[in-house]
Enzyme design. Sequence first.
Site, PDB file in Angstrom:
ATOM      1  CD1 TRP A 168      12.029 -43.280  25.817  1.00  0.00           C
ATOM      2  CD2 TRP A 168      10.280 -42.955  24.454  1.00  0.00           C
ATOM      3  NE1 TRP A 168      12.489 -43.224  24.518  1.00  0.00           N
ATOM      4  CE2 TRP A 168      11.443 -43.027  23.670  1.00  0.00           C
ATOM      5  CE3 TRP A 168       9.042 -42.754  23.831  1.00  0.00           C
ATOM      6  CZ2 TRP A 168      11.410 -42.914  22.287  1.00  0.00           C
ATOM      7  CZ3 TRP A 168       9.008 -42.630  22.451  1.00  0.00           C
ATOM      8  CH2 TRP A 168      10.181 -42.714  21.701  1.00  0.00           C
ATOM      9  NE  ARG A 255      -0.283 -32.686  27.448  1.00  0.00           N
ATOM     10  CZ  ARG A 255      -0.908 -32.910  26.300  1.00  0.00           C
ATOM     11  NH1 ARG A 255      -1.961 -32.190  25.961  1.00  0.00           N
ATOM     12  NH2 ARG A 255      -0.476 -33.872  25.490  1.00  0.00           N
ATOM     13  NE  ARG A 280      32.445 -17.770  45.669  1.00  0.00           N
ATOM     14  CZ  ARG A 280      33.621 -18.370  45.739  1.00  0.00           C
ATOM     15  NH1 ARG A 280      33.956 -19.071  46.811  1.00  0.00           N
ATOM     16  NH2 ARG A 280      34.466 -18.295  44.734  1.00  0.00           N
ATOM     17  CD  GLU A 375       2.279 -36.391  32.217  1.00  0.00           C
ATOM     18  OE1 GLU A 375       1.241 -35.718  32.251  1.00  0.00           O
ATOM     19  OE2 GLU A 375       2.659 -37.147  33.134  1.00  0.00           O
TER      20      GLU A 375
HETATM   21  N1  CAA Z   1      -9.684 -34.204  25.701  1.00  0.00           N
HETATM   22  C1  CAA Z   1     -10.540 -35.113  25.190  1.00  0.00           C
HETATM   23  N2  CAA Z   1     -10.510 -35.504  23.902  1.00  0.00           N
HETATM   24  C2  CAA Z   1      -9.568 -34.956  23.116  1.00  0.00           C
HETATM   25  C3  CAA Z   1      -8.657 -34.002  23.566  1.00  0.00           C
HETATM   26  C4  CAA Z   1      -8.737 -33.636  24.920  1.00  0.00           C
HETATM   27  N3  CAA Z   1      -7.888 -32.764  25.438  1.00  0.00           N
HETATM   28  N4  CAA Z   1      -7.832 -33.656  22.572  1.00  0.00           N
HETATM   29  C5  CAA Z   1      -8.230 -34.333  21.496  1.00  0.00           C
HETATM   30  N5  CAA Z   1      -9.280 -35.130  21.833  1.00  0.00           N
HETATM   31  C6  CAA Z   1     -10.016 -36.020  20.961  1.00  0.00           C
HETATM   32  C7  CAA Z   1     -10.597 -35.254  19.788  1.00  0.00           C
HETATM   33  O1  CAA Z   1     -11.862 -34.695  20.130  1.00  0.00           O
HETATM   34  C8  CAA Z   1     -10.707 -36.343  18.771  1.00  0.00           C
HETATM   35  O2  CAA Z   1     -11.815 -37.170  19.052  1.00  0.00           O
HETATM   36  P1  CAA Z   1     -13.128 -37.197  18.108  1.00  0.00           P
HETATM   37  O3  CAA Z   1     -12.650 -37.466  16.721  1.00  0.00           O
HETATM   38  O4  CAA Z   1     -13.969 -38.275  18.698  1.00  0.00           O
HETATM   39  O5  CAA Z   1     -13.725 -35.818  18.237  1.00  0.00           O
HETATM   40  C9  CAA Z   1      -9.506 -37.204  19.024  1.00  0.00           C
HETATM   41  O6  CAA Z   1      -9.116 -36.953  20.373  1.00  0.00           O
HETATM   42  C10 CAA Z   1      -8.358 -36.941  18.095  1.00  0.00           C
HETATM   43  O7  CAA Z   1      -7.957 -35.597  18.273  1.00  0.00           O
HETATM   44  P2  CAA Z   1      -7.190 -34.791  17.159  1.00  0.00           P
HETATM   45  O8  CAA Z   1      -7.924 -34.886  15.872  1.00  0.00           O
HETATM   46  O9  CAA Z   1      -6.965 -33.439  17.726  1.00  0.00           O
HETATM   47  O10 CAA Z   1      -5.835 -35.610  17.019  1.00  0.00           O
HETATM   48  P3  CAA Z   1      -4.468 -35.145  16.412  1.00  0.00           P
HETATM   49  O11 CAA Z   1      -3.762 -36.364  15.982  1.00  0.00           O
HETATM   50  O12 CAA Z   1      -4.631 -34.044  15.426  1.00  0.00           O
HETATM   51  O13 CAA Z   1      -3.673 -34.442  17.632  1.00  0.00           O
HETATM   52  C11 CAA Z   1      -2.478 -34.372  19.671  1.00  0.00           C
HETATM   53  C12 CAA Z   1      -3.690 -34.863  18.902  1.00  0.00           C
HETATM   54  C13 CAA Z   1      -2.908 -33.177  20.495  1.00  0.00           C
HETATM   55  C14 CAA Z   1      -1.299 -33.990  18.813  1.00  0.00           C
HETATM   56  C15 CAA Z   1      -2.145 -35.595  20.533  1.00  0.00           C
HETATM   57  O14 CAA Z   1      -1.727 -36.641  19.701  1.00  0.00           O
HETATM   58  C16 CAA Z   1      -1.135 -35.333  21.601  1.00  0.00           C
HETATM   59  O15 CAA Z   1      -1.480 -34.801  22.639  1.00  0.00           O
HETATM   60  N6  CAA Z   1       0.102 -35.773  21.361  1.00  0.00           N
HETATM   61  C17 CAA Z   1       1.100 -35.771  22.425  1.00  0.00           C
HETATM   62  C18 CAA Z   1       1.066 -37.071  23.159  1.00  0.00           C
HETATM   63  C19 CAA Z   1       1.577 -36.954  24.540  1.00  0.00           C
HETATM   64  O16 CAA Z   1       1.333 -36.001  25.258  1.00  0.00           O
HETATM   65  N7  CAA Z   1       2.291 -38.003  24.966  1.00  0.00           N
HETATM   66  C20 CAA Z   1       2.751 -38.051  26.290  1.00  0.00           C
HETATM   67  C21 CAA Z   1       3.050 -39.483  26.651  1.00  0.00           C
HETATM   68  S1  CAA Z   1       2.571 -39.881  28.267  1.00  0.00           S
HETATM   69  C22 CAA Z   1       3.879 -39.484  29.257  1.00  0.00           C
HETATM   70  O17 CAA Z   1       4.785 -38.783  28.905  1.00  0.00           O
HETATM   71  C23 CAA Z   1       3.724 -39.985  30.639  1.00  0.00           C
HETATM   72  C24 CAA Z   1       4.952 -40.140  31.393  1.00  0.00           C
HETATM   73  O18 CAA Z   1       5.488 -41.207  31.486  1.00  0.00           O
HETATM   74  C25 CAA Z   1       5.494 -39.009  32.188  1.00  0.00           C
END
Ligand code: CAA
Length: 392
Positions: A168, A255, A280, A375
């Site tokens: 995607w 986002r 309309r 996202e």
């Molecule tokens: N900024 C910086 N670092 C961050 C962060 C942020 N906002 N959020 C988390 N982290 C870091 C954490 O600090 C952690 O690092 P450390 O262990 O070094 O401290 C690490 O990331 C892992 O974080 P979590 O333990 O919170 O991870 P998790 O698995 O519990 O959850 C989540 C993370 C928020 C669910 C994440 O996986 C997420 O955002 N998922 C959604 C993914 C997404 O948005 N995908 C979109 C695809 S891109 C797209 O759509 C583009 C397009 O084409 C339009």
Amino acid sequence: MAAVLAPDAPGTLSFELSDEHKLIRQMARDFAQSELLPGVIERDRDEKFPEELVRRMGELGLLGMMVDPQYGGGGMDTVSYVLAMEELSKIDASASVIVSVNNSLVCWGLEKFGTEAQKRKYLPALTSGEYVGAFCLSEPEAGSDATSQRTTAEDRGDHYLLNGTKNWITNGGRAGISLVMAQTDAAKKHKGINCLIVERGTPGFAIGKKEEKLGIRGSDTHSLMFSDVKVPKANRIGEDGFGFRFAMSVLDGGRIGIAAQALGIASGAYELALKYAKERKAFGTEIANHQAIQFKLADMATQIEAARLLVLKAAREKDLGKPFGQSAAMAKLYASKVAMAVTAEAIQVHGGYGYVKEFHVERLYRDAKITEIYEGTSEIQRLVIARHLLGA
Ligand code: CAA
């Protein structure tokens, strides 16, 4: 044109845009009306990527709005960016997602975390529209659960060997460069993930099938396959293992862009409904004179205003260098919900005309849905917000 606001003096709260912001909004509005609107129905129908319009958006400075002028960007702030995103999205959400991914995921990520050499090499082409960029995090089995990366980047000394599949991917078939998240050291879990810049045409890099989508059909969404792709170490963004934090930081800003897109889809549909309601006639008068329609318009306008304030707040916090992850998630969660509600009501106001392509609102309705998914789904936004609230 630079449009960077000085921080507010302590204790002040202004809802006024600067003259420069208004000019940028007007420029985007004019471009959307005069160049995006003609052909938008056909591009949606034929799933046609707006090749020429991308170049034009590069000329107008819409592809690297926040990038420093030394790398070819506009040197503008995030508020300018969301104002432009709203205007483009009112007319063509397929074009605006190209703008959003290029600006906030690819250019912003590269400029904030890339090396000087990477910025000089890639940003001018990304900002000018010579090519667009792609951001590759999602995989067949890693969507919301983004730490579960199966794509691997094996460390081979001076380069990485990249293998796997990404799903995607917006701009996937067109991108000059792709920012690819991949696992280098599975034992380190997310701390073993790297982000690599992969150039189009690198041997072993194949573009998979184009997705047939419900909405944003003029955008280019593909799966990408990597088979023993050699990527130089110089193409890694940040230190070893920084890739997941890179993706998360960049998505916080992304986002805001998608929230502005959702806002634009909603306000575009509302403006069409308002205009239609004044023209309309039914039961001997314009339908805008019926309270049933007035209440719909009042609810739509109120929801849009609330979404706009959330979007601007998140953008402003980012510009002021404040933490903005929570505000960005709130803006996206709420604006995407508003986009769904308002586009549905806009069709209802149009009645039968709303159900056919010529009146545009059915496209906006289909386009709205993706803003609750990409996202980070709405469920992920709630998770992010809740973690902020709970200090987790
Ligand atoms: N900024 C910086 N670092 C961050 C962060 C942020 N906002 N959020 C988390 N982290 C870091 C954490 O600090 C952690 O690092 P450390 O262990 O070094 O401290 C690490 O990331 C892992 O974080 P979590 O333990 O919170 O991870 P998790 O698995 O519990 O959850 C989540 C993370 C928020 C669910 C994440 O996986 C997420 O955002 N998922 C959604 C993914 C997404 O948005 N995908 C979109 C695809 S891109 C797209 O759509 C583009 C397009 O084409 C339009």
